[in-house]
Design a protein around this motif. Sequence first.
Motif, PDB file in Angstrom:
ATOM      1  N   GLN A 165      64.136  37.399  39.292  1.00 47.36           N
ATOM      2  CA  GLN A 165      65.597  37.784  38.876  1.00 47.36           C
ATOM      3  C   GLN A 165      66.152  37.842  40.335  1.00 47.36           C
ATOM      4  O   GLN A 165      67.414  38.312  40.307  1.00 47.36           O
TER       5      GLN A 165
ATOM      6  N   ASP B 147      69.017  34.190  34.124  1.00 45.39           N
ATOM      7  CA  ASP B 147      69.175  35.740  34.081  1.00 45.39           C
ATOM      8  C   ASP B 147      70.763  36.099  33.643  1.00 45.39           C
ATOM      9  O   ASP B 147      70.758  36.985  32.986  1.00 45.39           O
TER      10      ASP B 147
ATOM     11  N   GLN C 178      63.530  47.162  34.359  1.00 39.11           N
ATOM     12  CA  GLN C 178      63.000  45.997  35.156  1.00 39.11           C
ATOM     13  C   GLN C 178      62.216  46.492  36.527  1.00 39.11           C
ATOM     14  O   GLN C 178      61.174  45.838  36.825  1.00 39.11           O
TER      15      GLN C 178
END
Length: 201
Positions: free
Chosen positions: A63, A119, A191
Motif C-alpha cells: 500500500q 489501492d 491496516q
Amino acid sequence: MESLSLFAYFALLLGCTGLAIHADVILLHGTVQDNSVIESLQDVYLLTSCLLFITVAVRQPRQRGFAVLVGGFFAVLLIRELDGVLDYVYHGFWKVPALIVSGYAIWFAYKHKQDTLNDLARYLQHPTFSLMLGGMASLLIFSRIFGMSELWQALMGDNYIHSVKNLAEEGVELLSYTLIVFAAGWYTLPQLFRKAPTDIH
C-alpha cells in the motif's frame, strides 16, 4: 458493537473539538491566532492524519504508493497551516517544503503506479471515503465561503467584529479536520494491525 465503539470515539473527538473552541473564547476571548487552541488542534489533527498514512506505508509495502501519496497530501496541508512559522525564514517560504513533499509523494506514487491505482480503487469503495470527502469539501469549499468577510460584515453591519468572523471560520475548519482525522484513523488503524505480506520484492 463496532458501530457503538466508532460512535463513542467520534463523539469523544467532537467533544475535544468543541472544548477547543470554548477554550479560545474563554481564555483568548475569541482571538484565534497561530498559538490558539483551535489552530494548535488543527495542526495536531493534520499531523496525526499524515503520520497514520505514513505508518501504513512503512508497515504495509503493497500500500506504499497510495499511503505515501495521501500522507504527502496531508503533510502539504500541514506545511501550509504552519506558514506563519515558516515565514520567519522568508515570506512564502512554506512553498519550498510543500513543493518538495508533494513532488516526492507524486513521484513515489507514480513509481508504484499499479499498486497505487489498485489501492485508490479499494479506498473509493471503503465507508471512510465518504466521510473523508465530506471533511475535505467542508475544509476547502464551505469554510472558505462561510468565512468570507463580506458575509459577516453584511450580518453585523457597524458592529462587525473580525474576531467573531475568524472564530466561526476557524471553528468550521477544525470541525472539517475532525472529520478528516477520524476518517483517517478508521481507515488506517485496521491496516496497521494487519500482518504485512512477506512476498514483496
